[in-house]
Write an enzyme that holds these catalytic residues in place. Structure first.
Site, PDB file in Angstrom:
ATOM      1  N   SER A 120     -63.271  47.011 -21.740  1.00 22.20           N
ATOM      2  CA  SER A 120     -62.900  47.890 -20.642  1.00 22.20           C
ATOM      3  C   SER A 120     -62.927  47.071 -19.368  1.00 22.20           C
ATOM      4  O   SER A 120     -63.628  46.050 -19.298  1.00 22.20           O
ATOM      5  CB  SER A 120     -63.920  49.034 -20.544  1.00 22.20           C
ATOM      6  OG  SER A 120     -63.838  49.692 -19.301  1.00 22.20           O
ATOM      7  N   TYR A 133     -72.896  51.823 -20.634  1.00 19.84           N
ATOM      8  CA  TYR A 133     -71.522  51.584 -21.078  1.00 19.84           C
ATOM      9  C   TYR A 133     -71.011  50.266 -20.489  1.00 19.84           C
ATOM     10  O   TYR A 133     -70.465  49.425 -21.207  1.00 19.84           O
ATOM     11  CB  TYR A 133     -70.626  52.744 -20.647  1.00 19.84           C
ATOM     12  CG  TYR A 133     -69.159  52.520 -20.910  1.00 19.84           C
ATOM     13  CD1 TYR A 133     -68.621  52.749 -22.174  1.00 19.84           C
ATOM     14  CD2 TYR A 133     -68.308  52.083 -19.901  1.00 19.84           C
ATOM     15  CE1 TYR A 133     -67.274  52.540 -22.427  1.00 19.84           C
ATOM     16  CE2 TYR A 133     -66.961  51.871 -20.139  1.00 19.84           C
ATOM     17  CZ  TYR A 133     -66.451  52.097 -21.398  1.00 19.84           C
ATOM     18  OH  TYR A 133     -65.114  51.898 -21.645  1.00 19.84           O
TER      19      TYR A 133
END
Length: 179
Positions: A120, A133
């Site tokens: 990401s 995350y």
């Protein structure tokens, strides 16, 4: 990200097997696009290996693994439970490592294959409300870069995708980063 990627592979004539922890979901998606479907908990290495074995028996040797499993519970880090932290790390890190450890030896033995790890932009741009995350995505980027260097010259390719925000259920409730 998984569904459109699978559809693009199918459009190029590839055989595609989709795996997801939610068997009903993956079966519906696979039926809609014309792919095979299997239930898989990526955190269970033995199950992951059985699924890969079954796919290779049905479709032939895998040429590409797209490691796309991930979760992103959001909220203040100090409010995150230990169980949530463990679950994020289990899926986002151990799940990816399991796929790598299962497929990379097969790719190296055949001197071909392409590993695609989906990280990401959070690997480079912190996601407020997504501390754990963000850390897992930093890990995936670093692990991808390191294994790419280890496998140089073997015929195996390693790519780490770092998509920005995509309008999915996973993005619900996340605030944009401030610089």
């Amino acid at each position: 990200i998984g569904r459109p990627s699978a559809a693009a592979f199918l459009a190029r004539g590839m055989l595609v097997a989709l795996a997801h922890i939610d068997a009903a979901l993956v079966e519906n998606v696979a039926r809609d696009i014309g792919a095979s479907a299997l239930a898989l908990d990526v955190t269970n290495a033995e199950e992951f290996e059985r699924v890969v074995d079954n796919v290779e028996r049905a479709l032939g040797p895998l040429d590409v693994l797209v490691n796309n499993a991930g979760i992103m519970p959001v909220g203040p880090f100090l409010d995150e439970s230990a169980a949530t932290t463990r679950r994020i790390v289990d899926i986002n890190v151990h799940g990816v490592l399991n796929g790598m450890k299962i497929l990379l030896p097969r790719f190296v033995a055949r001197r071909r294959g392409h590993l695609v790890n989906v990280a990401s932009m959070a690997a480079k741009v912190p996601a407020p409300g997504g501390v754990t995350y963000t850390g897992t995505k930093h890990f995936i980027l670093g692990a991808s870069d390191a294994v790419r260097q280890e496998l140089r010259g073997t015929g195996v390719e390693v790519t780490c995708l770092m998509p920005g925000p995509v309008l999915t259920e996973m993005m619900a409730g996340l605030r944009p980063a401030r610089g």
